[in-house]
Design a protein around this motif. Structure first.
Motif, PDB file in Angstrom:
ATOM      1  N   UNK A   1       0.824  -1.204   0.000  1.00 44.87           N
ATOM      2  CA  UNK A   1       0.000   0.000   0.000  1.00 44.87           C
ATOM      3  C   UNK A   1       0.862   1.260   0.000  1.00 44.87           C
ATOM      4  N   UNK A   2       1.967   1.232   0.748  1.00 47.73           N
ATOM      5  CA  UNK A   2       2.861   2.388   0.801  1.00 47.73           C
ATOM      6  C   UNK A   2       3.445   2.697  -0.570  1.00 47.73           C
ATOM      7  N   UNK A   3       3.865   1.662  -1.287  1.00 44.23           N
ATOM      8  CA  UNK A   3       4.449   1.870  -2.616  1.00 44.23           C
ATOM      9  C   UNK A   3       3.389   2.378  -3.594  1.00 44.23           C
ATOM     10  N   UNK A   4       2.170   1.822  -3.526  1.00 42.14           N
ATOM     11  CA  UNK A   4       1.079   2.291  -4.400  1.00 42.14           C
ATOM     12  C   UNK A   4       0.767   3.762  -4.121  1.00 42.14           C
ATOM     13  N   UNK A   5       0.675   4.113  -2.840  1.00 40.71           N
ATOM     14  CA  UNK A   5       0.408   5.501  -2.468  1.00 40.71           C
ATOM     15  C   UNK A   5       1.540   6.410  -2.924  1.00 40.71           C
TER      16      UNK A   5
ATOM     17  N   UNK B   1      10.395  -3.075   0.227  1.00 38.43           N
ATOM     18  CA  UNK B   1       9.237  -2.267  -0.160  1.00 38.43           C
ATOM     19  C   UNK B   1       8.873  -1.265   0.936  1.00 38.43           C
ATOM     20  N   UNK B   2       8.899  -1.743   2.186  1.00 40.32           N
ATOM     21  CA  UNK B   2       8.557  -0.857   3.301  1.00 40.32           C
ATOM     22  C   UNK B   2       9.533   0.309   3.392  1.00 40.32           C
ATOM     23  N   UNK B   3      10.815   0.018   3.197  1.00 45.74           N
ATOM     24  CA  UNK B   3      11.816   1.080   3.293  1.00 45.74           C
ATOM     25  C   UNK B   3      11.684   2.074   2.140  1.00 45.74           C
ATOM     26  N   UNK B   4      11.408   1.569   0.954  1.00 46.93           N
ATOM     27  CA  UNK B   4      11.163   2.466  -0.180  1.00 46.93           C
ATOM     28  C   UNK B   4       9.949   3.346   0.097  1.00 46.93           C
ATOM     29  N   UNK B   5       8.900   2.739   0.644  1.00 53.11           N
ATOM     30  CA  UNK B   5       7.720   3.511   0.990  1.00 53.11           C
ATOM     31  C   UNK B   5       8.000   4.570   2.032  1.00 53.11           C
ATOM     32  N   UNK B   6       8.808   4.222   3.023  1.00 56.76           N
ATOM     33  CA  UNK B   6       9.129   5.182   4.082  1.00 56.76           C
ATOM     34  C   UNK B   6       9.859   6.392   3.517  1.00 56.76           C
TER      35      UNK B   6
ATOM     36  N   UNK C   1       1.326   9.806  -5.369  1.00 55.07           N
ATOM     37  CA  UNK C   1       1.592  11.105  -4.735  1.00 55.07           C
ATOM     38  C   UNK C   1       2.952  11.686  -5.086  1.00 55.07           C
ATOM     39  N   UNK C   2       3.805  10.932  -5.758  1.00 61.19           N
ATOM     40  CA  UNK C   2       5.184  11.375  -6.018  1.00 61.19           C
ATOM     41  C   UNK C   2       5.191  12.663  -6.858  1.00 61.19           C
TER      42      UNK C   2
ATOM     43  N   UNK D   1      -0.138   8.290   8.168  1.00 62.42           N
ATOM     44  CA  UNK D   1      -0.589   7.026   8.756  1.00 62.42           C
ATOM     45  C   UNK D   1       0.056   5.829   8.068  1.00 62.42           C
ATOM     46  N   UNK D   2       0.084   5.848   6.730  1.00 62.57           N
ATOM     47  CA  UNK D   2       0.706   4.747   5.996  1.00 62.57           C
ATOM     48  C   UNK D   2       2.206   4.712   6.258  1.00 62.57           C
TER      49      UNK D   2
END
Length: 365
Positions: A19-23, A227-232, A27-28, A42-43
């Motif tokens: 979800x973080x990567x999709x968001x 993925x989580x780190x990329x999203x962060x 938004x980028x 929140x994400x």
């Protein structure tokens, strides 16, 4: 019921990084309204917690002290990416961002995380017990790296201002990589036993009896951790203009931006370290804290030095007199904490007071 809750937790940690990567994709590079900033925040927090979970899975698979390195290196990658991205966008006003973020990471890890872990472990188990040989080696490396990279630029004369010349910056970068490489070799190969959790009698604590996750599970967690780190880092960049405008509107020092970045980046390690402290694995907590400080300097400074070749603005690394005094006091207090190999709530409280003093002076210099 328990199995169902466990299954839901597992699904949550699987879905949030995706979800973080999709968001991030949607938004980028766009201006975000207030409601979207709230959703992104929140994400972002969920991604941090998911990163903790997957890093712990990997750590359980590879064992200590290799597991402590996983999260340290992962979050340092986030830190480097975030610093370089903001410096590219910020120009001259971000000249001190790398210094502020790295110094904030050192103070958060050496005083904030260490203080919390020592306090939690000593209150819960009487005293916090750890191996002074391994912890002392880590502290010595952190102190040397911090002095070479953050203190010396204030006193060099080859270039005006608290900056390194190109040759000096190259030396600091290479020295940082060499020292970090030597420490990792010591921690994982030659003196691995110095960095393993110990009992109050000084014996190494046996590995957890819980079955280690399968190789497939570990590889899946590694991918999701990425993925989580990329999203962060991506989502943090998206909300960073809001953070910077908020800091400016509040009339706060620009160094507060570096503090916020470091707090965000180090949140996974803080949670993991506190969990280890609650289980009386204080050595693991200290491995995470000091390893993060070391990686923050030893990997961030070389990366930023390389990026400075094409960055538009100057790179200011030298600390001011107040910060140098706090760093010196941190090194002295940490040395006195490490030498006995055990700590009481007093030592944890001293480190936390130092951390509070740093935050106060960062907000009101």
């Amino acid at each position: 019921m328990i199995k169902r809750l466990t299954s839901l937790a597992g699904q949550w940690t699987l879905l949030v990084p995706v979800l973080a990567v999709i968001l991030l994709i949607f938004t980028w590079g766009r201006g975000l309204p207030g409601a979207v900033v709230g959703l992104v925040t929140l994400v972002l927090a969920g991604s941090v917690l998911a990163a903790v979970h997957h890093a712990e899975v990997i750590a359980h698979r590879v064992g200590e002290p290799f597991g402590s390195l996983v999260l340290a290196i992962a979050v340092t990658i986030i830190e480097v990416a975030l610093i370089v991205t903001l410096m590219v966008d910020g120009g001259d006003k971000s000249a001190t961002l790398a210094r502020d973020t790295v110094f904030a990471a050192v103070m958060i890890t050496c005083n904030g995380i260490v203080g919390l872990c020592l306090l939690v472990a000593s209150l819960r188990h009487g005293t916090a017990v750890f191996n002074p040989e391994g912890t002392g080696a880590a502290l010595a490396t952190v102190a040397t790296l911090a002095t070479l990279s953050l203190v010396l630029p204030t006193f060099t004369t080859s270039k005006p201002g608290p900056e390194f010349s190109s040759v000096q910056l190259m030396f600091a970068a290479v020295s940082s990589l060499v020292l970090y490489g030597l420490f990792v070799t010591t921690q994982t190969v030659r003196h691995r036993d110095y960095f393993l959790p110990i009992t109050r009698q000084g014996d190494v604590i046996a590995a957890d009896h819980a079955a280690a996750p399968s190789a497939r599970t570990a590889w899946t967690s590694l991918g999701l951790l990425g993925l989580a780190l990329v999203g962060v880092v991506g989502l943090a960049k998206g909300v960073s203009p809001t953070i910077e405008s908020g800091v400016k509107a509040a009339g706060l020092n620009q160094a507060v931006v570096g503090v916020i970045i470091a707090l965000l980046v180090l949140l996974p390690e803080t949670i993991a370290a506190l969990r280890s402290a609650r289980r009386d694995r204080v050595q693991t907590s200290l491995n995470l804290a000091l390893g993060s400080a070391m990686a923050s300097i030893g990997l961030t400074i070389p990366a930023v030095a390389l990026a400075s070749v094409w960055l538009p603005g100057p790179l200011v690394l030298g600390l001011g007199s107040t910060d140098m005094l706090l760093l010196a006091l941190t090194v002295v207090v940490s040395s006195l904490t490490v030498v006995p190999g055990r700590a009481t709530p007093l030592q944890g409280g001293v480190h936390l007071v130092l951390f509070a003093a740093y935050l106060e002076l960062a907000i009101n210099p």
